[in-house]
Design a protein around this motif. Structure first.
Motif, mmCIF file in Angstrom:
data_model
loop_
_atom_site.group_PDB
_atom_site.id
_atom_site.type_symbol
_atom_site.label_atom_id
_atom_site.label_comp_id
_atom_site.label_asym_id
_atom_site.label_seq_id
_atom_site.Cartn_x
_atom_site.Cartn_y
_atom_site.Cartn_z
ATOM 1 N N GLY A 153 38.099 39.974 32.238
ATOM 2 C CA GLY A 153 36.982 40.222 33.143
ATOM 3 C C GLY A 153 35.694 39.544 32.739
ATOM 4 N N SER A 162 29.689 43.628 34.036
ATOM 5 C CA SER A 162 29.723 43.579 35.499
ATOM 6 C C SER A 162 28.349 43.823 36.112
ATOM 7 C CB SER A 162 30.721 44.607 36.038
ATOM 8 O OG SER A 162 30.224 45.932 35.936
ATOM 9 N N CYS A 170 36.692 48.186 36.740
ATOM 10 C CA CYS A 170 36.726 46.736 36.510
ATOM 11 C C CYS A 170 38.108 46.299 36.063
ATOM 12 C CB CYS A 170 35.689 46.328 35.466
ATOM 13 S SG CYS A 170 33.965 46.667 35.903
ATOM 14 N N GLN A 224 40.472 46.242 39.000
ATOM 15 C CA GLN A 224 40.226 45.134 39.916
ATOM 16 C C GLN A 224 40.728 43.809 39.345
ATOM 17 O OE1 GLN A 224 35.943 45.556 40.787
ATOM 18 N NE2 GLN A 224 36.553 45.972 42.898
#
Length: 245
Positions: A87, A112, A237, A240
């Motif tokens: 991520g 994020s 996160c 996803q």
């Protein structure tokens, strides 16, 4: 059908439904004693869950008990683990598996949000991690939380109470001195880490504060961003990114 995230810590299980934007909704919390979850906690969940995303730093037996309970109502269960890169975050540890998954997920959530963050978790332990704007983890620190410091002092000297007192710069009774010393030690570590982070990043780095014990530090860190569901945000996160082809 829905997706939920579950954060099994050393003293509490926190969980929440995931919204379509991948962010957790209203958080439910259940205490546990390290051996078993509170009876009847499952009644707060939907009868069927499409996907459950789980993070655990608790004892293996408790993690297994949670997974077995979820298997009765979940179509899919994913167990998050620390990855060297995920991520956009790159972990500093040479052996990523030695970094607690809660710290890893908190950094995913911090990244994020954009920018650099000093991620401070206050639970059984006090953890501090620096992740810069590019997602590079510079490493961190682990120390006893203020609550654990008090418990340790009480265990070795039972006349010292494990709770109570108020923070003072210079306390004039024992209860206040204990509260001030243990909270002050944690604040000093956060301050020291913030100064080092500013030198590394070339500018002040904001504090992102989370964990069940964060309230002990919040009055003394007025500029900190309080994110009580940060690990659950990180699980969102994780979920996803895991769905990305």
């Amino acid at each position: 059908m829905s997706a939920w995230v579950f954060d099994l810590g050393n003293s509490r299980l926190k969980c929440a439904p995931l919204g379509e934007d991948g962010r957790p909704g209203d958080v439910l919390a259940f205490a546990h004693d390290g051996r078993a979850l509170d009876a009847g906690w499952e009644r707060a969940l939907p009868m069927r869950i499409e996907a459950a995303h789980v993070a655990s730093v608790a004892a293996p037996a408790l993690r297994v008990a949670l997974l077995e309970a979820l298997s009765a109502r979940c179509a899919r269960i994913g167990l998050a683990s620390t990855q060297r890169a995920w991520g956009g975050v790159r972990i500093a540890y040479a052996a990523p598996e030695r970094l607690g998954v809660d710290r890893f997920l908190a950094m995913l959530a911090a990244h994020s949000r954009g920018g650099a963050w000093l991620v401070v978790g206050v639970g059984t332990a006090l953890t501090i991690d620096l992740v810069d704007a590019d997602g590079r983890h510079h490493g961190g620190r682990i120390a006893p939380s203020p609550a654990l410091m008090r418990e340790a002092l009480h265990a070795r000297a039972t006349q010292l109470p494990p709770v109570g007192g108020h923070y003072r710069e210079f306390a004039t009774d024992t209860d206040d001195a204990l509260a001030s010393g243990c909270t002050g030690a944690a604040l000093a570590l956060v301050t020291c880490s913030g100064e080092a982070a500013a030198q590394l990043c070339g500018r002040p780095v904001p504090v992102l504060l989370h964990g069940g014990g964060a309230d002990a530090l919040r009055p003394h860190l007025p500029d900190a961003v309080h994110a009580p569901a940060l690990v659950l945000e990180g699980l969102g996160c994780w979920a996803q990114v895991g769905r990305t082809p």
